[in-house]
Design an enzyme around this catalytic site. Sequence first.
Site: not given
Length: 332
Positions: A112, A195, A198
């Site tokens: 991230k 993956k 969101k």
Amino acid sequence: KPVILSGMQPSSDSLHLGNYIGALGNWVTMQDEFDAFYCVVDLHAITVPQDPKELRERTRSTAAQYIAAGIDTDKSTLFIQSHVQAHTQIAWVLNTITGFGEASRMTQFKDKSAKQGADAASVGLFTYPILMAADILAYQANVVPVGEDQRQHLELTRDLAMRFNSRFGETFTIPEGHILKETAKIYDLQTPTAKMSKSAETEAGLLKIMDDPAVTAKKVMRAVTDADGEIRFDRENKPGVANLLTIFSVLSGRSIDDLVNEYAGGGYGGLKKDLAEQVTASFTPIRERTNELLSDPAELDRILGKAADRASEVADATLAKVYDAIGLLPRH
Ligand code: ATP
Ligand code: MG
């Protein structure tokens, strides 16, 4: 009854198929056997830049999607993380027993923060797994149903609980992960090696519960496959097709072999068309019920408030034990 805890971030206006298959679907089946705590982890969602108005709406909408998917608020305690103070208070204590190197090994932070640029990533994003550990340990959870992507964070949670107990005396229950092998990871339809998330950069590969059926169908029809045109399950060489077969199998309850037999020899188009129907059939009732629930926000907030009271009782008791164990002077 043994205790389970799990949560999702209100980081989008909709949950996606990975959240549904990897987590929410299991929550629904587990709520009968367990004393279940399900939360919307809004404090996790602020570890990346957020818009305040959107966050508020997404938090309500995420809770509504839990209920619409089958979480029964008479059986399960469905609450908002920030409504229960003890999460951040326990997290602070756990921060003090977490090694810097240990926290640095968390791959989700690496992923991230790489997306944001290392300098833009916050310390909150870095310590996120420690707050997650507090979420779980506050309820003395025995079992934590999550997707494969949370395995490492769960391992950290167990390590911290064991470390705390051995330093300060038995305080926390050591939680077990509940990660279902076959279905624990659903991949992005456009990048079938990443993956489904969101917070994906583009939405083209993301199947969202709240999408219009026409949008869902379009996303399925445009899913990335491969050039050889053959329908078989080969995760390594044919990740796109393997992902579509996995999704189809989970949602229809049919085995992968059964699906391969039926569709082998046809092109990808037929498989995708039927899969699109399967996905919209699964999503439509959830989407419609979510919209109904959102039309009465006061009632939803009342349910969440009651659940937060119950959750606070449990979490406050754990916090008191933690503070006592580490030697903080009680306030009189
Ligand atoms: P974000 O990108 O904001 O981190 P997310 O899509 O990863 O969002 P989370 O709210 O972080 O969703 O995770 C909620 C639950 O859904 C967790 O239990 C997680 O393991 C599970 N989950 C998330 N993505 C997938 C996926 N692609 N396949 C299976 N399970 C998933
Ligand atoms: Mg996530």
